[in-house]
Design an enzyme around this catalytic site. Structure first.
Site, PDB file in Angstrom:
ATOM      1  N   CYS A  81     -37.340  38.361 -47.060  1.00  0.00           N
ATOM      2  CA  CYS A  81     -37.783  37.505 -46.963  1.00  0.00           C
ATOM      3  C   CYS A  81     -36.908  35.830 -46.714  1.00  0.00           C
ATOM      4  CB  CYS A  81     -38.627  36.687 -48.624  1.00  0.00           C
ATOM      5  SG  CYS A  81     -39.705  38.168 -48.318  1.00  0.00           S
ATOM      6  N   HIS A 114     -38.606  28.109 -52.740  1.00  0.00           N
ATOM      7  CA  HIS A 114     -39.517  29.233 -52.052  1.00  0.00           C
ATOM      8  C   HIS A 114     -40.264  29.885 -52.793  1.00  0.00           C
ATOM      9  CE1 HIS A 114     -38.556  33.319 -50.699  1.00  0.00           C
ATOM     10  NE2 HIS A 114     -38.602  33.403 -51.746  1.00  0.00           N
ATOM     11  N   GLU A 157     -36.357  30.666 -60.431  1.00  0.00           N
ATOM     12  CA  GLU A 157     -35.917  29.882 -59.056  1.00  0.00           C
ATOM     13  C   GLU A 157     -35.682  28.202 -60.226  1.00  0.00           C
ATOM     14  OE1 GLU A 157     -38.455  29.438 -55.990  1.00  0.00           O
ATOM     15  OE2 GLU A 157     -36.826  27.869 -54.928  1.00  0.00           O
ATOM     16  N   LYS A 201     -45.682  27.453 -49.818  1.00  0.00           N
ATOM     17  CA  LYS A 201     -46.090  28.365 -49.781  1.00  0.00           C
ATOM     18  C   LYS A 201     -47.602  28.546 -50.319  1.00  0.00           C
ATOM     19  CE  LYS A 201     -42.792  31.970 -49.566  1.00  0.00           C
ATOM     20  NZ  LYS A 201     -41.211  30.687 -49.827  1.00  0.00           N
ATOM     21  N   HIS A 238     -47.087  33.582 -47.620  1.00  0.00           N
ATOM     22  CA  HIS A 238     -45.400  34.050 -47.255  1.00  0.00           C
ATOM     23  C   HIS A 238     -45.421  34.688 -46.344  1.00  0.00           C
ATOM     24  CE1 HIS A 238     -41.545  35.529 -48.232  1.00  0.00           C
ATOM     25  NE2 HIS A 238     -41.667  35.812 -49.146  1.00  0.00           N
ATOM     26  N   PHE A 268     -36.210  40.282 -51.433  1.00  0.00           N
ATOM     27  CA  PHE A 268     -36.018  41.390 -51.979  1.00  0.00           C
ATOM     28  C   PHE A 268     -34.830  42.660 -51.357  1.00  0.00           C
ATOM     29  CE2 PHE A 268     -40.879  43.008 -52.576  1.00  0.00           C
ATOM     30  CZ  PHE A 268     -40.611  42.100 -53.177  1.00  0.00           C
TER      31      PHE A 268
END
Lengths: 107, 439
Positions: free
Chosen positions: B187, B327, B338, B359, B364, B423
């Protein structure tokens, strides 16, 4: 299952036009027996693979790898594959393959 | 000396449809792009919704000139090629006036995203026709299963899987003969791609770079795979409220898909041709948590490091940032971590910066997420409006910043920051600045 006896040269050519127009996204009307598949119809290497695959499925035949590659044996020295590889050559090739299959089936 | 880099063209293929107008209209109005999945039968799936691009929203044949090339483009590649053509039109670049050797492509791309539904169905269908069922009873016989399947499928289909194909198609179509890279860091991919494209121009290697990201994970493996890891919201009943970043009841993200493309250009190059300038890119940094595959370190040191270094790279102090596009995935862990990382970097000023997660509306986009979100920042600067975080209903004591809840907000925005984390632990951060007359 289609009966291989039904495949006259004309029918093979008509089927070929559909296959080539789908694989190469060209108007079927521009495809003539004398059209050069690489030079006129702008087939790339991967399109030749694609065409070969589509022919196998449509005519229920097996086409050995390398049959239409530039490594083929029967190219005159001064010519490239692009200069000799016509739709008619493919039609003749299919005709021969179907005849082989018929001979094999009746033996 | 480092060259200056501007954004001279942008466009997007999004779950609102094709084009920037639809995208901005959607995100600035706080409209969810969630839908029930139509691309394949997801009827008995644990997750049946996504921010999908439907076939009536996107038909590649309408946009891609070389029709023959479409057969070897996977879905993500088709999105990217179309978004690129539109972004180049937006930049109004006359390709014949470019030095093609200094015209590059650096794209954020997915790994599994490239294996689209069509290829999946070809392989599965071929395997299911196996006459000798013994093959599939023994999983160690994968060699024979594949031998059989691959004999049945068109030999050109595997070319669709290679992750670098999107960037290659784009280069071929546009005669971009400069460096050509594909970055696949889950991502974080698109943000890193834009950052690296920015560096190439700063260093003087390229004049113009097509960058951004593309991905499509709304396929059986994408949906089931993410669901198995437990990161997707399963709010099928009320799916347009499923993505709810920073809200106390958040339970995972909603998958989205699309391509967002930016044309980065060296400032003088752009000025000499009187090109349009959306903004300047001034800061970029990347880091790695080097911690665990899917967990973030509880104090978010990796995210914080990326933001701090990007601020330093842009040579701005933290209190100059006007808007953060987070994010903000809507997972319990990401949004909490975050938030902590932002507080760590911005101190007390963290409470004063508007932060939103687009998002919440578009889902996403995995490898493409960072590019869609940087475009949100660019449009926020252009319109001086911050797109909201929708579905924010119940505050979470662990997420206590200003998330621009539910309604867009007008604000003077000169500097904006965009975060992406992925990830594997990669973090990246970009900073853009409105482009004024004083150069």
């Amino acid at each position: 299952m289609s009966n291989t006896n039904e495949w006259t040269e004309k029918k093979i050519f008509e089927k070929m036009k559909i296959i080539l127009s789908e694989a190469l996204e060209v108007d079927p009307e521009i495809i003539k027996p004398e059209s050069l598949i690489i030079n006129d119809l702008e087939a790339e290497s991967i399109d030749v693979l694609d065409i070969s695959f589509r022919l196998e499925k449509a005519f229920k035949i097996t086409i050995p790898e390398q049959s239409f590659s530039s490594n083929s044996q029967n190219i005159p020295d001064e010519k490239t594959l692009g200069e000799i590889f016509t739709v008619q050559i493919l039609v003749d090739f299919i005709k021969q393959k179907l005849a082989e299959a018929r001979a094999h089936a009746s033996s | 000396m480092r060259k200056r880099v501007v954004v001279s063209g942008i466009d997007i293929v999004s779950p609102y449809g094709v084009g920037l107008d639809k995208y901005w209209k959607g995100i600035s109005a706080g409209k969810s792009a969630a839908k029930l999945i139509t691309g394949f039968d997801a009827n008995n799936y644990p997750v049946r919704f996504a921010a999908e691009i439907t076939s009536d929203q996107f038909n590649p044949r309408e946009y891609i000139e070389n029709k023959k090339s479409i057969k070897i483009m996977n879905r993500a590649t088709q999105f990217a090629v179309v978004a690129t053509q539109l972004a180049l039109q937006d930049a109004d670049i006359k390709k014949e006036r470019l030095d093609t050797k200094r015209f590059g492509v650096t794209l954020g791309v997915g790994g599994l995203g490239a294996v689209d539904t069509e290829l999946f169905s070809e392989i599965s269908y071929s395997s299911s026709s196996l006459e000798t069922q013994d093959y599939i009873k023994n999983k160690n016989n994968i060699g024979q299963i594949f031998r059989h399947a691959m004999d049945q499928i068109n030999p050109i289909l595997p070319l669709k899987i290679l992750p670098n194909m999107s960037a290659s198609h784009i280069a071929i179509i546009n005669q971009a003969r400069g460096s050509n890279y594909s970055i696949s860091t889950a991502c974080t991919s698109a943000t890193q791609a834009i950052g690296e494209a920015f560096r190439q121009i700063q260093r003087g290697e390229n004049d113009v770079v097509i960058t951004g990201g593309t991905d499509s994970m709304i396929n059986p493996m994408g949906v089931l795979g993410f669901n198995l890891i437990g990161v997707l919201s399963r709010n099928n009943k009320n799916y347009s409220k499923a993505s709810r970043p920073f809200d106390r009841k958040r339970d995972g993200f909603m998958l989205g898909e699309g391509a967002a493309i930016l044309i980065l250009e060296e400032l003088r190059h752009c000025l000499n041709r009187s090109g349009k300038i959306y903004c300047e890119i001034t800061g970029y940094a990347a880091s790695s948590d080097a911690y665990r595959i899917t967990d973030e370190p509880p104090d978010g040191y990796g995210c914080a490091q990326a933001m701090s270094l990007a601020l330093k790279d842009a040579d701005v102090s933290s209190d100059q940032i006007d808007y953060i596009n987070a994010h903000g995935t809507s997972t319990v862990m990401n949004d909490k971590t975050e938030t902590l990382a932002i507080k760590k970097v911005f101190g007390d000023f963290a409470f004063k910066i508007p932060i939103s997660s687009t998002k919440s509306m578009i889902g996403h986009w995995a490898a493409a997420a960072g590019a869609a979100e940087l475009i949100a920042c660019i449009l926020a600067i252009k319109h001086q409006v911050i797109p909201p975080t929708i579905n924010y209903e119940e505050p979470d004591p662990e997420c206590d910043l200003d998330y621009v809840p539910n309604q867009p907000r007008s604000k003077n925005i000169a500097l904006s920051l965009s975060n992406s984390f992925g990830f594997g632990g990669q973090n990246a951060c970009l900073i853009i600045k409105s482009f004024g007359e004083g150069i």
